[in-house]
Each structure stands twice: as C-alpha cells, then as structure tokens.
Enzyme design. Structure first.
Site, short mmCIF file in Angstrom:
data_model
loop_
_atom_site.label_atom_id
_atom_site.label_comp_id
_atom_site.label_asym_id
_atom_site.label_seq_id
_atom_site.Cartn_x
_atom_site.Cartn_y
_atom_site.Cartn_z
N GLY A 239 81.78 -59.09 -69.72
CA GLY A 239 82.98 -57.65 -69.68
C GLY A 239 84.01 -57.61 -71.10
N GLY A 275 77.08 -59.34 -72.73
CA GLY A 275 76.27 -59.09 -72.73
C GLY A 275 76.25 -58.35 -74.10
N CYS A 346 66.61 -30.57 -75.18
CA CYS A 346 66.96 -29.30 -75.04
C CYS A 346 67.76 -29.63 -74.00
CB CYS A 346 65.31 -28.67 -74.67
SG CYS A 346 64.01 -28.34 -76.03
N1 LLP Z 1 77.73 -59.39 -65.05
C1 LLP Z 1 77.44 -58.26 -64.17
C2 LLP Z 1 77.03 -58.69 -62.79
C3 LLP Z 1 76.74 -57.01 -65.34
O1 LLP Z 1 76.97 -55.39 -64.09
C4 LLP Z 1 77.30 -56.80 -66.10
C5 LLP Z 1 77.22 -54.86 -67.34
C6 LLP Z 1 77.45 -57.91 -67.03
C7 LLP Z 1 77.28 -58.78 -66.70
C8 LLP Z 1 77.37 -57.44 -68.76
O2 LLP Z 1 78.83 -57.20 -69.16
P1 LLP Z 1 79.16 -56.79 -71.04
O3 LLP Z 1 79.50 -58.35 -71.44
O4 LLP Z 1 77.86 -55.96 -71.30
O5 LLP Z 1 79.81 -55.79 -70.60
N2 LLP Z 1 75.67 -48.82 -69.48
C9 LLP Z 1 77.34 -49.63 -70.36
C10 LLP Z 1 77.79 -50.94 -69.87
C11 LLP Z 1 77.14 -50.78 -67.90
C12 LLP Z 1 77.34 -52.56 -68.04
C13 LLP Z 1 77.34 -52.89 -66.56
N3 LLP Z 1 76.98 -53.95 -66.42
C14 LLP Z 1 77.64 -48.79 -71.47
O6 LLP Z 1 76.85 -48.88 -72.40
O7 LLP Z 1 78.41 -49.50 -71.88
#
Ligand code: LLP
Length: 417
Positions: A239, A275, A346
């Site tokens: 996150g 991530g 489109c």
């Molecule tokens: N762990 C879990 C259980 C998650 O659901 C997620 C992301 C992460 C870790 C990794 O989160 P990060 O460190 O990347 O913030 N498509 C959206 C983001 C969706 C995130 C979903 N879960 C975007 O493009 O902003």
C-alpha cells in the site's frame, strides 16, 4: 529515484535511448529499468533489515516472470491472489516458503494447488473459506498454515476503489468476529494458525493509517496470546504510495522506521506485500503519436493528440482518473499547449490525460507515459481486439523483450467457430 532521464535531449532508460528500442520493437511497449527495479526492491527490503522480515512482492502489480525472477534472486517472496499468480511465482523460481495467498474468493482448486506447492501461508478472508481450506487439507492429508486477514476499519485516505480496510469493504474479517474464528481454527485438525494479516489499501501517502491499523492488529495479537494462540507472522500488506504528480509519500525507510518502532514488544516475523512502491516508477509506456487534430465548434477549440496506446493498454487514467506524467521522448522547448492525449478506442473514456499542458508535438513522435510500471501491463486487456503490447527490460546498455507483442492469431487462439 529512477533511471529514466533525458540524455543529450533524448529520454533514455539507463544507457539506452528510448527511441532506439522503439525503432526495433515497434510501439506501444512497456519499458522497465532493471537498475530501478533492483534499487527500489533493495531500498524497501533493506529498510527492514533490523528485524526478521520477508518482502513478498505483490504479483498483481506487475506479473512478468522476468521481473518476478529478479525479485526472487534478491530474496523476495510473492503475495498472490489467484492460481494463475501462484503458477507465475513458481515458474519464476520464487521460494514457495515465501508465498502468501490473499484474496476473498479462493476456489477449491486454487487452495489445493497452493497446498500442494507448500506455500508459507493463506490469508483467510471469511469463515467459509476457513472451512473450505480445512476440507481440502483433510482430503490431501496435509496441514494448512493460515492467518486471518483482519479488517481493522481504518480509512487509508486513498481512492475509494483501492481502499480495502474499511468495515464496508469486502475484504477480511472484522476484528470483533476474528477471535471466534481463530478459536474455531484452533480446533480444526488440518489447520495450523501461524499469523495475522491486514492490508488497508493502495497508494497511501501518509504513515498514520498504517500505524492505526498496526495498533489494532497488535491489540488483537495480545487477545490471541491470552487464549494461548501464538502468532509467528504479522503481515502488514502493501500500500505504500508513490509520486505520480505532486504527492509526497513517505520514503520506504521512514515507513519502515515507524513500523519497526511499533513492533519492539513482539516476537514475530514481519511480512510485507509491496507492489506499486517497487515497480511503479520503474516502468513507462512508450507510444507513438498517430495524429493531432483540433475539434472546433465547442466553447473552446479542443486539441487532441491521438496516440497508439489506449485504455486497454493502461487503464488507470480511465478507471481511476489517475494522473500519469507524459513526456516527449525527444526533449522539447517552446510554449506548451493544452491538449487531451487520447487512444484509438471507441470510448470517450479512452484517454491517457485530459487538459494537459504539453509542448507542441507532431505526428510520428514518441511520448512516454511515466510511472506505468505498477498496474499497467498487468491490468491490460484485448478490448477492441487490440493485441497486448510488448514488455522490454533494460539492463545497462542492453535491452531484451521479456514479453513478445501479441499478434492477431493470439487474439482468437482460444475461440471456436
Ligand atoms: N496486498 C494485497 C492483499 C493487495 O490487495 C494489494 C493490492 C497489495 C498487497 C499491493 O498493494 P500496493 O503496494 O501495490 O499498493 N489497480 C489499482 C491498485 C489496486 C491494488 C489492489 N491490491 C491501481 O492501479 O491503482
């Protein structure tokens, strides 16, 4: 800090001019810098060196096997949410003992696959899922290592679509109900309780929501201890946000310090699931301008730059109204013009940027859509029957295609008349 910089008036990735790759690979394509990927992984992982921890990269953010393999080599594990992601992680030689499985809808087959692979832990998200895991484990004659994903009801102060730790969100088990579930799990013959997890959302730009959630998890762990349940792993999820425009998210070491300071009284191994913070600014989407045009007749003239990348390639602007900085690959001077940068699909929602100031650009020139490494290619689709684009990885002065561009045959590969 990333490795996409102008050198001699031209955008380069490490030591390779972006235009050279475009000439060889064609456009559009995702371009990743291995130096940035390594640096970001090590900066994040290294920030927790003072305590026992595992950095389980969130596969959903960028799932190319070359990139996963790189993180595995640096000691990284994987946070997965599907059988497909398990397959990718194993194929990428990530140690199964560093794989965490989250997600609200794990199927029986997916649970079986993960048990057979002997992953580190399931993050269980509902009472019914616990029953299912027990049943599958019993059938296979194995024990399933589990944590519950706690929903701490904390506001992560991010986009509503990517906040996950509020009581109204579908994720996890409310703290109040979790204790009952742990006690139930304790009596199950094929379940080993080893952890507690939580993940409150994505693109967080403040530390306070993480700490608020951690407080609740710590209190909960104390409650568990009183019932004789010992927790080995605390999974804080991912996150941590990045800078797309003018955000000022905490740096990994600041985030780590705040988290570590909270954990002094606990004897646990911390699990992290980053991530975006690792891959977001390690990748760009390179696109070629097909046309420029002006639509008159409205309140003001509207300038459009039509590029060959579209919402199927990068959906974040359409889906979340997300901001991605857009740069000409050949550095420009001159007065910027207010333009919409749009794709060929489109739909009016097919835009990369709206009302954006961009130096005057011409047909045939290249643009770089920055900060596209996370949730870029991994969320792409074939909408409008557009083959998925290539992915390219730069290492120093060389580059290689880590995913071939799809062709028309790929589009109909699984279809029957
Ligand atoms: N762990 C879990 C259980 C998650 O659901 C997620 C992301 C992460 C870790 C990794 O989160 P990060 O460190 O990347 O913030 N498509 C959206 C983001 C969706 C995130 C979903 N879960 C975007 O493009 O902003």
């Amino acid at each position: 800090m990333n490795h996409f910089k102008y050198k001699n008036g031209e955008l380069s990735c490490e030591d390779v001019p972006v235009s050279r790759i475009a000439a060889e690979v064609g456009t559009p394509f995702y371009l990743y810098s291995s130096a940035t990927l390594n640096r970001h992984f090590q900066a994040f992982d290294g920030a927790f060196d003072d305590i026992a921890h595992i950095t389980c990269f969130a596969v959903k953010s960028c799932s190319n096997v070359a990139i996963l393999n790189g993180f595995g080599k640096m000691g990284g594990g994987a946070d997965i949410v599907s059988g497909g992601e398990l397959f990718r992680a194993l194929h990428s030689k990530i140690d199964p003992k560093k794989i965490i499985y989250s997600g609200v809808g794990k199927s029986e087959l997916e649970i079986e696959e993960a048990l057979r692979a002997e992953i580190l832990m399931f993050n269980v998200e509902s009472p019914q899922e616990l029953d299912r895991i027990q049943n599958v484990a019993e059938r296979l004659g194995v024990r399933a290592p589990v944590a519950f994903r706690i929903n701490p009801d904390v506001d992560p102060q991010t986009h509503a679509y990517i906040s996950t730790g509020l009581a109204k969100n579908k994720f996890g088990v409310p703290v109040k109900e979790a204790l009952v579930e742990y006690l139930r799990a304790q009596d199950m013959a094929n379940i080993d309780i080893i952890g507690v997890s939580c993940h409150i959302g994505s693109q967080l730009t403040k530390i306070s929501p993480f700490i608020e959630a951690l407080h609740k998890v710590k209190l909960f762990i104390q409650q568990l201890e009183q019932k004789g349940i010992v927790i080995k792993y605390l999974d804080l999820g991912g996150g941590l946000g990045i800078n797309y425009n003018d955000e000022e998210p905490p740096l990994p070491h600041e985030y780590a310090r705040a988290v570590i300071d909270e954990l002094t009284s606990l004897d646990i191994t911390l699990i992290l699931e980053p991530g975006r913070v690792i891959v977001g600014n390690a990748g760009i989407l390179v696109t070629e301008i097909q046309y420029t045009k002006v639509n008159t007749g409205g309140e003001t003239d509207k300038h459009f730059v039509i590029v060959d990348a579209a919402m199927n390639d990068l959906s974040r602007p359409s889906l979340y109204d997300a901001f991605h900085s857009i740069k000409p690959v050949l550095e420009k001077s001159g007065t910027p013009l207010l333009v919409d940068i749009v794709g060929p699909i489109c739909e009016t929602g097919d835009f990369m940027a709206r009302d954006r100031l961009l130096e005057e650009v011409k047909q045939g020139e290249l643009l770089a859509i920055m900060s596209s490494g996370a949730y870029g290619f991994s969320m792409s689709s074939n909408y409008n029957s557009r083959p998925r684009v290539a992915e390219v990885l730069v290492e120093g002065s060389g580059f290689r295609v880590i995913r071939e561009r799809e062709n028309y045959e790929d589009l109909i590969r699984h279809e029957n008349i």
